[in-house]
Design an enzyme around this catalytic site. Sequence first.
Site, short mmCIF file in Angstrom:
data_model
loop_
_atom_site.label_atom_id
_atom_site.label_comp_id
_atom_site.label_asym_id
_atom_site.label_seq_id
_atom_site.Cartn_x
_atom_site.Cartn_y
_atom_site.Cartn_z
N ASP A 144 50.00 -13.51 -29.94
CA ASP A 144 50.65 -14.02 -31.15
C ASP A 144 49.66 -14.25 -32.28
O ASP A 144 49.84 -13.76 -33.39
CB ASP A 144 51.47 -15.30 -30.85
CG ASP A 144 50.66 -16.36 -30.11
OD1 ASP A 144 49.45 -16.17 -29.88
OD2 ASP A 144 51.25 -17.39 -29.74
N GLY B 9 53.38 -17.74 -26.33
CA GLY B 9 53.60 -17.49 -27.76
C GLY B 9 54.01 -16.09 -28.17
O GLY B 9 54.69 -15.91 -29.17
N ASP C 7 42.68 -17.27 -33.28
CA ASP C 7 42.09 -18.30 -34.14
C ASP C 7 40.59 -18.36 -33.85
O ASP C 7 39.82 -17.61 -34.45
CB ASP C 7 42.81 -19.62 -33.84
CG ASP C 7 42.37 -20.75 -34.75
OD1 ASP C 7 41.64 -20.50 -35.72
OD2 ASP C 7 42.75 -21.91 -34.50
P1 IMP Z 1 42.11 -19.37 -30.06
O1 IMP Z 1 41.70 -19.46 -28.62
O2 IMP Z 1 41.54 -20.49 -30.89
O3 IMP Z 1 41.86 -18.01 -30.66
O4 IMP Z 1 43.65 -19.66 -30.13
C1 IMP Z 1 44.56 -18.75 -29.68
C2 IMP Z 1 45.72 -19.40 -28.98
O5 IMP Z 1 46.02 -20.69 -29.50
C3 IMP Z 1 46.92 -18.54 -29.22
O6 IMP Z 1 47.21 -17.85 -28.04
C4 IMP Z 1 48.02 -19.50 -29.60
O7 IMP Z 1 48.85 -19.69 -28.49
C5 IMP Z 1 47.34 -20.78 -29.96
N1 IMP Z 1 47.34 -20.98 -31.41
C6 IMP Z 1 46.30 -20.79 -32.27
N2 IMP Z 1 46.64 -21.06 -33.54
C7 IMP Z 1 47.96 -21.40 -33.47
C8 IMP Z 1 48.92 -21.76 -34.49
O8 IMP Z 1 48.64 -21.82 -35.70
N3 IMP Z 1 50.16 -22.02 -34.05
C9 IMP Z 1 50.53 -21.95 -32.74
N4 IMP Z 1 49.67 -21.62 -31.78
C10 IMP Z 1 48.40 -21.34 -32.13
MG MG Z 2 49.07 -17.44 -27.45
#
Ligand code: IMP
Ligand code: MG
Length: 175
Positions: free
Chosen positions: A98, A42, A101
Amino acid sequence: MGNKTVRLLKKSEIKRGVKRLAQQLNDDYRERSPIIICILKGAFVFLADLIRELEIPLKVDFLFVSSYSDSTRTSGVVKILKDISIDIEGEDVLLVEDVVDTGLTLSYITNFLIRKNPKSLKICSLLEKKIRREKKIKIDYCGFHIPNRYVIGYGLDFCEKFRNLQDINTMELLQ
Ligand code: IMP
Ligand code: MG
């Protein structure tokens, strides 16, 4: 099922945000030579724009991880698909992501990289969604805080598509 997209950040706003981050990094890393690690896939578009605004000597490497398996929900399982190839022991490392979340991905990645003994490890994320955070993560450099929406474009995908869009759009999943 159809998808509705709404523009969240247009090209010119993203450009301004990237420049602002680069100014901070140019200041903070003056006299240093960091290794910039891009988290694939991403962050590759963001990385490409960011490093061209940086005026410090730097190296670039890539860490390929997967955290979402073809859906908008995190699996909670992070897999390292390709490790970095530069030795980061004793080096200043800047992670380029990128979007943060839940924080699960970055929490896993920072634990993984800390075992390689970098001198410093900082995080630069283009986007940050605060609401679903499960792991406490310090984002040292954040481009934009965004609402709790799934976003696509500027490198971010939905089922591997839409990375080529120049704006960042929210995507509403319609049942
Ligand atoms: P986390 O582990 O929940 O913090 O998510 C992070 C990863 O999930 C990032 O590296 C993104 O690749 C993917 N991700 C999280 N939210 C989105 C979104 O809204 N669109 C696209 N990819 C996302
Ligand atoms: Mg990512």
